[in-house]
Design an enzyme around this catalytic site. Sequence first.
Site, PDB file in Angstrom:
ATOM      1  N   CYS A 153      41.858  62.331  41.686  1.00  0.00           N
ATOM      2  CA  CYS A 153      40.598  61.567  42.396  1.00  0.00           C
ATOM      3  C   CYS A 153      40.952  60.948  40.333  1.00  0.00           C
ATOM      4  O   CYS A 153      40.185  58.865  40.866  1.00  0.00           O
ATOM      5  CB  CYS A 153      39.250  61.868  42.571  1.00  0.00           C
ATOM      6  SG  CYS A 153      39.510  62.858  44.116  1.00  0.00           S
TER       7      CYS A 153
ATOM      8  N   CYS B 226      40.968  25.664  14.359  1.00  0.00           N
ATOM      9  CA  CYS B 226      40.823  26.659  14.997  1.00  0.00           C
ATOM     10  C   CYS B 226      41.577  26.545  16.380  1.00  0.00           C
ATOM     11  O   CYS B 226      42.398  26.865  17.151  1.00  0.00           O
ATOM     12  CB  CYS B 226      39.957  27.319  14.900  1.00  0.00           C
ATOM     13  SG  CYS B 226      39.576  27.921  13.194  1.00  0.00           S
TER      14      CYS B 226
ATOM     15  N   ASP C 245      29.049   5.429  51.209  1.00  0.00           N
ATOM     16  CA  ASP C 245      28.049   5.225  52.087  1.00  0.00           C
ATOM     17  C   ASP C 245      27.143   5.730  53.050  1.00  0.00           C
ATOM     18  O   ASP C 245      25.990   6.076  52.242  1.00  0.00           O
ATOM     19  CB  ASP C 245      28.460   7.009  53.164  1.00  0.00           C
ATOM     20  CG  ASP C 245      29.168   6.789  53.905  1.00  0.00           C
ATOM     21  OD1 ASP C 245      29.917   6.373  55.601  1.00  0.00           O
ATOM     22  OD2 ASP C 245      27.773   8.225  54.811  1.00  0.00           O
TER      23      ASP C 245
END
Length: 812
Positions: A83, A16, A500
């Site tokens: 409206c 599918c 870092d």
Amino acid sequence: MNATRFSIEGMTCASCVGRVERALSGTEGVTKANVNLATETADVSFDEQVDVKELVEVLDKAGYPARTEEITFDIQGMTCASCVGRVERALADVEGVTEASVNLAAETASVKFLSGVVTVDQLVDVVAKAGYQAAPRIDRDAAPVNRKEDEARALKGKLLLAAVLTLPIFLVEMGGHLFPPLHHWWMMTVPEWAWRYTQMALSIVVLAGPGHVFFAKGIPSLLRGGPDMNALVALGAGAAFLYSAFVTLWPLAVPEGAQNVYFEAASVIVTLILLGRWLEARAKGRTGDAIRKLAGLRAKTARVERDGVVVEIPVEEIAVGDVLHLRPGEKIAVDGKVLSGESHVDEAMISGEPIPVSKAPNSPLIAGTVNGEGAMTYVAEKVGADTMLAQIMRMVEDAQGAKLPIQSLVDKVTMYFVPVVMGLALLTIGVWLAIGPEPKVAHALVAGVAVLIIACPCAMGLATPTSIMVGTGRAAELGVLFRKGDALQGLQGVKVLAFDKTGTLTEGRPEVTDIVTISGDENELIAMVAAAEAKSEHPIARALERAAKDRGLMLPEVGKARAIAGHGLKADVEGAALHIGNMRLMTREKIDTAAFEAPLAALADQGKTPVLVARDGAPVMVIGVSDPLRPTARAAVEALHARGIKIAMVSGDTERAARSVAAQLGVDHVEAEVLPKGKAKIVETLREQFGNVGFVGDGINDAPALAAADVGIAMGTGTDVAIEAADVVLTKGDPAGVVTACDISRKTMGNIRQNLFWAFAYNAALIPVAAGVLYPAFGITLSPMLGAGAMAMSSVFVVSNALRLRRVKRAL
């Protein structure tokens, strides 16, 4: 370029998925389509000229419609028919809305829209832009919907009905085989023709009722030339039923040796596959627990100051800048900053840490976290989709919908799998009809149906996405957010992790670590130094102030103070001339530095920054300042070493300072005095030397390296730029989270490999058995009923195996 996510109905197996992907990818203007079976979604990227409605039609034609939702809004401000037209047009023009109907008398708007394409908040905004107010008619106290629970409930009803109807057939037919006296007694008591008609009637109800879904979806997919799992079941159960019905209605038309009926096979196949789907839906419902838990953290209402009055309003109505009042035990509604009051807040949902965090004026607050015993007021800084909780939910959803590179193998196999299985079933029937024993027709039918039923590729389609869903969901609960799903696979292949130093392995702010008093009272001198540094903006000044505060010292009055760039400062404190700074300052002021030399050498060996103090021209104190290591840094490095990963450290500090930190941590490789723009180049160098590189950072200057690495990991306490450049985000600024991320990556990928092995091995081993290869030598054939049970259990096994990832623990 546009992108959207559809929620898809009707997908049951990997074939599918391939069919939906091909249908979408084949649409002109679509650049990418990624379909996920576990989440039942399709992520589609497409050009400007492509309309979403066109994609919806493509999905409908493919037989996998986009899932829709309906909602009713209360509309304020409408006064006339114009409206109504304005609101309807505004809603209908929203991409993803399929139907909008506005009622002036009731002052409501009913909207049907595509799940995942448009949100309720967007619809509210659209109405607001049209000049009206919309409020959704929803139960704000309702728990987040678990669609799989609803699906499991519906499947349970179908399963019970199918089981009740199938049980009499199964008990009589199979009981007769297992206990021959029962068979003889039944045959003498009930006429054979009557029993066959009874079986046929019960089977019709099973297939037309609970089993209707297999035929309603399977036959159309077969006619479209894209058969799926439903087609296999429909063909298998349908063939068994039709043959049996033919024998029942026209027994004389069938050779005497082939007059067996298989109503029990047709009914049991449907019942067992419904059982498998029910168990699968129940298990899959638990794979989305992480998102539902996050959604459940959201506050429903908040108390907000409006026109000098505190009112309780829905969180959707909070605006940036609003002042909110927080009572003890309440959830924090939006991201903000404390204005007044003090308390402790449980931030476990963000950091994974159970210890509440102290809050005071100017402290940040995060939506969804829970206030302790104190009352506070705070100002809203981020609302709605901008809150950290909303961003975390988006990251988790994106990661859960991702398709890993390993999935491409599954896609290639499943593209041809169902048609090949149908071909094998026809070949099996042909071979049995040609060379099989009598009754040939019966043997051929049983073998062909068994091949169709046992070969369903459900387990293949679920193998990868269910593990991704559970793995990334559990990761989010532990404070690890996979922003990009492919990082889940990439992280397991990392050979070296480059950290870092500042803000990642260290706290990111200097602290006083050593105090050497040459003459005078130590506390008095520290108070004088802190007072002199109070007006300085330098980070070391803040460290000196904190040192005095930690000792509870009162700071004296400061007279004239003057900063000397690159050297330090001079100040008059309580009548004494104080010089605070480096060796250059002391030399410039002609102060005898002999007493400073021994403490300076000791601090230099440890890579610490010295602050020299002289009073009235005489050396009195040396203060050592350094950026302290995070408490879990060394344990994290050791844990990563134990997992076979080399550790590099990248720092802008001097070689001596960087190597001092590296020695404390046990780091394998050190790159010191690195400029920000050089970090990405270091990543390339490490890749050439060791292999795949992961980079861990938190600052703006880390963004290029995070992007250049195979997997970029950002501290959630870092900058937005770093987070955007990363593949993985640690919500807590803790290097131990890197170990957890690596563990989840490895365990999830291991889980996927287990699932794929089971799915492929199951089909590879049982299809030949179903076809009858063991019959000539051992007389063994596989009943279609056993095939249905094995197929159903394979899917349940895959999902249940994925759910084991919910038990993954934090690494440290």
